[in-house]
Design an enzyme around this catalytic site. Structure first.
Site, PDB file in Angstrom:
ATOM      1  N   ASP A 167       0.868  -1.176   0.000  1.00 46.50           N
ATOM      2  CA  ASP A 167       0.000   0.000   0.000  1.00 46.50           C
ATOM      3  C   ASP A 167       0.901   1.220   0.000  1.00 46.50           C
ATOM      4  OD1 ASP A 167      -2.676   1.347   0.443  1.00 46.50           O
ATOM      5  OD2 ASP A 167      -1.593   2.062   2.197  1.00 46.50           O
ATOM      6  N   GLU A 251      -1.909  -1.267  -5.687  1.00 46.70           N
ATOM      7  CA  GLU A 251      -3.135  -0.654  -6.194  1.00 46.70           C
ATOM      8  C   GLU A 251      -2.831   0.140  -7.450  1.00 46.70           C
ATOM      9  OE1 GLU A 251      -6.605   1.115  -3.374  1.00 46.70           O
ATOM     10  OE2 GLU A 251      -4.555   1.430  -2.749  1.00 46.70           O
ATOM     11  N   CYS A 303     -12.055  -5.251   6.596  1.00 49.65           N
ATOM     12  CA  CYS A 303     -11.194  -5.929   7.554  1.00 49.65           C
ATOM     13  C   CYS A 303     -10.505  -7.085   6.827  1.00 49.65           C
ATOM     14  CB  CYS A 303     -12.031  -6.445   8.716  1.00 49.65           C
ATOM     15  SG  CYS A 303     -11.157  -7.602   9.783  1.00 49.65           S
ATOM     16  N   CYS A 306     -11.638 -10.719   8.475  1.00 51.66           N
ATOM     17  CA  CYS A 306     -12.943 -11.355   8.278  1.00 51.66           C
ATOM     18  C   CYS A 306     -13.666 -10.840   7.028  1.00 51.66           C
ATOM     19  CB  CYS A 306     -13.825 -11.160   9.513  1.00 51.66           C
ATOM     20  SG  CYS A 306     -14.340  -9.464   9.760  1.00 51.66           S
ATOM     21  N   CYS A 322     -11.801  -3.978  14.286  1.00 55.13           N
ATOM     22  CA  CYS A 322     -12.955  -4.438  13.513  1.00 55.13           C
ATOM     23  C   CYS A 322     -14.112  -4.739  14.460  1.00 55.13           C
ATOM     24  CB  CYS A 322     -12.578  -5.687  12.723  1.00 55.13           C
ATOM     25  SG  CYS A 322     -13.988  -6.438  11.879  1.00 55.13           S
ATOM     26  N   CYS A 325     -15.070  -8.819  14.094  1.00 58.80           N
ATOM     27  CA  CYS A 325     -14.247  -9.906  14.620  1.00 58.80           C
ATOM     28  C   CYS A 325     -13.282  -9.452  15.711  1.00 58.80           C
ATOM     29  CB  CYS A 325     -13.474 -10.591  13.490  1.00 58.80           C
ATOM     30  SG  CYS A 325     -12.111  -9.611  12.853  1.00 58.80           S
ATOM     31  N   ASP A 332      -2.744   1.099   7.143  1.00 55.27           N
ATOM     32  CA  ASP A 332      -2.051   0.852   5.884  1.00 55.27           C
ATOM     33  C   ASP A 332      -1.690  -0.619   5.695  1.00 55.27           C
ATOM     34  OD1 ASP A 332      -2.289   3.525   5.364  1.00 55.27           O
ATOM     35  OD2 ASP A 332      -0.297   4.030   6.126  1.00 55.27           O
TER      36      ASP A 332
HETATM   37 ZN   LIG Z   1     -12.935  -8.278  11.047  1.00 55.91          ZN
END
Ligand SMILES: [Zn+2]
Length: 374
Positions: A167, A251, A303, A306, A322, A325, A332
């Protein structure tokens, strides 16, 4: 020779503009005939005859290419940002001439340039093959460079099974999916004060004076030092990533879209596009894979543990947990992990279908704003 090539280039643009405005078609051969052959016969341009025509023909070709790129961009045949009408070359600043095989030769350690003679060269490295062309550049700080086009055999490294997503960011230059944050050497900023001082001094000098020329050169020297140090860092970082990993994913950022925002200084400072270009080149050379994920992914919102999309976060949120989870993420590094996953998915898809998936590259505006919106 620099001056002649510059004049021919500018005359080409001028002539094409005139024909375009008058609705006339003009062939490339005709342009070349008028700005070189016929121009040499006029008293205003007689001095074109004093230099090798190879450089003049290349200047003609450069102008044709610049014009073609602009046309393609207007017609939407060209990817990336819109490009503007080619600018005329200026007397101040970087000068360059391009020479093909019949315009130069190597005489031992010296470079022979047609109609100029043998030029001593301080070689940075031996040439791996016979060069097919050379570009001679004069930088604004007064240094000359010769840049050769050569063929170089690929040198594949032994395969490894590590893959990495990267990233590109502002706080760290690069965050990797391995959890590494590589600092951005903010060279331009560090030297900014020095540069600003040099530029202030330049602005106070009287136009056309000797001290102004000197001050201009000083500004160019500071710029060069920043540029060289940045390039050096990018080379080392790119090599390390390519050496350590079999595949690298990044990216597909429309950097030019971002450059125009208020983040301009940091973005150009970070030199993202330079780094990506170097990774791409080194990956090709060392038999590694480099791929840009060819679609818009909200990589900093999901995330990586998950997959739940947690919604946009302001840029100053560096770490988050998150809600689904409970995983705690560095912003980053989490993005880099998502990029790795997307890159792998693209690759498997391509292998399964036997063809590359259609790459839906994000439109400039979308790619340009999603980082600040994310
Ligand atoms: Zn998560």
């Amino acid at each position: 020779m620099f001056g002649c090539a510059r004049v021919v280039y500018n005359d080409c643009l001028h002539l094409r503009d005139q024909c375009h405005a008058a609705g006339q078609k003009v062939t490339d051969t005709e342009v070349q005939r008028r700005v070189i052959t016929l121009a040499k016969a006029t008293p205003e341009r007689a001095w074109l005859g004093e230099v090798s025509s190879v450089a003049l023909i290349q200047a003609c070709n450069d102008a044709r290419r610049a014009y073609q790129n602009w046309f393609d961009s207007l017609a939407g045949r060209r990817k990336g940002r819109k490009i503007r009408h080619p600018r005329p070359r200026r007397k101040h600043g970087r000068q360059s001439i391009r020479l093909t095989r019949n315009g130069f030769a190597l005489h031992g350690a010296r470079l022979y340039v047609a109609r100029i003679g043998d030029v001593p060269v301080r070689w940075s490295r031996p040439l791996p093959s016979q060069p097919s062309s050379v570009t001679v550049i004069r930088e604004p700080d007064g240094r000359y460079y010769a840049s050769f086009v050569v063929e170089r055999a690929a040198a594949p490294l032994t395969a490894c099974d590590r893959e990495v997503g990267i990233d590109l960011g502002l706080v760290s230059l690069v965050a990797t999916s391995d959890g590494e944050l590589i600092a951005n050497p903010r060279l331009l900023r560090a030297k900014e004060r020095k540069l600003a001082r040099a530029q202030r001094s330049l602005s106070r000098k009287q136009k056309g004076s000797a001290s102004r020329a000197k001050a201009r050169r000083r500004v160019a020297v500071v710029h060069r030092k920043v540029r060289e140090a940045r390039l050096d860092h990018a080379h080392k970082l790119a090599l390390r990533l390519v050496r350590d990993n079999q595949a690298i994913y990044a990216e597909d950022l429309c950097v030019s879209g971002l450059v125009r925002t208020r983040l301009a200084r940091s973005v150009s400072d970070a030199g993202w596009s330079q780094l990506v270009r170097l990774i791409e080149e080194k990956a090709a050379r060392y038999g590694r894979t480099f791929a840009k994920i060819g679609r818009f992914e909200p990589t900093s919102q999901a995330c990586s543990a998950c997959g739940v999309k947690d919604g946009p976060k302001p840029l100053d949120v560096r770490a988050w947990q998150c809600a689904a989870c409970g995983a705690v993420h560095d912003r980053d590094i989490n993005a880099a992990k998502n990029i790795l996953a997307a890159g792998r998915a693209d690759r498997l898809n391509a292998r399964g279908a036997g063809v590359r998936p259609p790459s839906l590259v994000a439109a400039g505006a979308e790619a340009g704003t999603h980082r600040s919106a994310a």
